[in-house]
Design an enzyme around this catalytic site. Structure first.
Site, PDB file in Angstrom:
ATOM      1  N   ARG B  19       0.849  -1.197   0.000  1.00 27.60           N
ATOM      2  CA  ARG B  19       0.000   0.000   0.000  1.00 27.60           C
ATOM      3  C   ARG B  19       0.887   1.250   0.000  1.00 27.60           C
ATOM      4  NH1 ARG B  19      -2.196  -3.775   3.482  1.00 27.60           N
ATOM      5  NH2 ARG B  19      -4.368  -4.361   3.025  1.00 27.60           N
ATOM      6  N   GLU B  78       2.934  -4.679  -7.031  1.00 28.11           N
ATOM      7  CA  GLU B  78       1.607  -4.071  -7.117  1.00 28.11           C
ATOM      8  C   GLU B  78       1.515  -3.006  -6.029  1.00 28.11           C
ATOM      9  OE1 GLU B  78      -1.643  -6.657  -6.043  1.00 28.11           O
ATOM     10  OE2 GLU B  78      -3.159  -5.193  -6.569  1.00 28.11           O
ATOM     11  N   ASN B  82      -5.088   3.769  -1.871  1.00 29.57           N
ATOM     12  CA  ASN B  82      -6.439   4.050  -1.388  1.00 29.57           C
ATOM     13  C   ASN B  82      -6.646   5.556  -1.529  1.00 29.57           C
ATOM     14  OD1 ASN B  82      -7.337   1.370  -0.505  1.00 29.57           O
ATOM     15  ND2 ASN B  82      -5.646   1.523   0.950  1.00 29.57           N
ATOM     16  N   ARG B 102       6.133  -6.674  13.775  1.00 27.02           N
ATOM     17  CA  ARG B 102       6.913  -7.037  12.599  1.00 27.02           C
ATOM     18  C   ARG B 102       6.255  -8.131  11.767  1.00 27.02           C
ATOM     19  NH1 ARG B 102      12.978  -8.149  13.967  1.00 27.02           N
ATOM     20  NH2 ARG B 102      12.029  -9.738  15.289  1.00 27.02           N
ATOM     21  N   HIS B 106      11.129  -6.757   3.475  1.00 25.10           N
ATOM     22  CA  HIS B 106      11.609  -5.908   2.381  1.00 25.10           C
ATOM     23  C   HIS B 106      11.365  -6.576   1.040  1.00 25.10           C
ATOM     24  CE1 HIS B 106      15.168  -8.508   3.417  1.00 25.10           C
ATOM     25  NE2 HIS B 106      15.180  -8.656   2.113  1.00 25.10           N
ATOM     26  N   LYS B 136      28.278  -4.494   9.166  1.00 28.25           N
ATOM     27  CA  LYS B 136      29.256  -5.503   8.744  1.00 28.25           C
ATOM     28  C   LYS B 136      29.112  -5.896   7.279  1.00 28.25           C
ATOM     29  CE  LYS B 136      29.881  -7.780  13.229  1.00 28.25           C
ATOM     30  NZ  LYS B 136      29.596  -9.004  14.015  1.00 28.25           N
ATOM     31  N   MET B 137      27.881  -5.865   6.778  1.00 26.37           N
ATOM     32  CA  MET B 137      27.646  -6.406   5.436  1.00 26.37           C
ATOM     33  C   MET B 137      27.803  -5.291   4.403  1.00 26.37           C
ATOM     34  SD  MET B 137      24.493  -8.896   6.466  1.00 26.37           S
ATOM     35  CE  MET B 137      24.551  -9.974   5.031  1.00 26.37           C
ATOM     36  N   GLU B 152      15.995  -3.611  -0.437  1.00 24.59           N
ATOM     37  CA  GLU B 152      17.368  -4.116  -0.379  1.00 24.59           C
ATOM     38  C   GLU B 152      18.002  -3.970  -1.763  1.00 24.59           C
ATOM     39  OE1 GLU B 152      17.706  -8.199   0.861  1.00 24.59           O
ATOM     40  OE2 GLU B 152      19.880  -8.087   1.045  1.00 24.59           O
TER      41      GLU B 152
END
EC number: 4.4.1.5
Lengths: 161, 161
Positions: B19, B78, B82, B102, B106, B136-137, B152
């Protein structure tokens, strides 16, 4: 109609990530019920990632070839399991995005025969948010995965109005 | 390794629905910044659906041919608008799933050159949840779309450990 920026050449809408409480239940659902392959797994100290996708090769691809498509194909579902949730009596479960606070809505699977697909899901005990016969849109159903995420099931030859 | 149920032949992981508050901002982001095409639009009384996907044909497909793939391909986003949220001062915005409660995490875009992709996003003013240089990544970033959903960005030649 917009012109695609040339810098975005080669981009792919690779995956959608959903957190899941119990990977055993989720892997059963996405593999045995929806028919996806587990193409890769990434185990980490506190969490494990499961990457699932449909094999469109009619079974010709090896597991290594499927895994090699991990970052180059589209249509992957990434399931994130934070270790321990499956045994935690205090874990409230994950939020499917369709009650407040809303956001993410669903993932959608298109199928050749939506009547047969939904009849099979029902026979396998999959709960539905909306069956084909509910409401006005008789060609679309919303099944529920083990965490309550909405899985839209719709025909692959549907014509939008 | 599981054996795919033959009843699931032809299934596709067709789309992911999010949405969005303001379609003007979202369409700019997904088309002009991420480089997707708007392949179909479905206008309804209270809401409009926008279907976006990458064109992998090197520009050979016509708009009609792209629209015809609406239910047969994978990798579609998609966006559900609204009507009215974009002008509603009381609308709190949508929930990206990464704070309590949660659930959804992503969507991920794989790219040939993650350094160049993220540098371009930064130059276009896109905010980041995590830049390549954070944490770290160092090969993965999380950009934010106009509603705050995590996007991401990662290389398409990444090797999982």
């Amino acid at each position: 109609m917009s012109v695609r920026p040339p810098e975005t050449h080669g981009y792919r809408m690779n995956h959608t990530m959903l957190r899941v409480k119990d990977p055993k239940a989720s892997l059963h659902f996405y593999q045995e019920i929806l028919g996806m392959d587990l193409i890769a797994t990434s185990e980490n100290t506190d969490f494990t990632l499961y990457f699932l996708a449909y094999d469109h090769s009619e079974g010709k691809l090896t597991q290594e070839e499927k895994a090699a498509q991990r970052f180059t194909r589209e249509g992957i579902v990434e399931l994130t399991h934070n270790h321990g949730t499956e045994h935690d009596a205090n874990f409230a479960g994950y939020h499917n995005g369709n009650k407040d606070p809303r956001g993410f809505g669903h993932i959608a699977i298109t199928v050749p025969d939506v009547q047969a697909a939904c009849a099979r899901l029902e026979s396998l005990g999959v709960p539905f948010q909306k069956k084909l016969t509910d409401g006005k849109m008789k060609h679309i159903a919303f099944a529920l995965d083990p965490d309550g995420y909405w899985i839209e099931i719709l025909p692959n030859n549907f014509k939008l109005n």
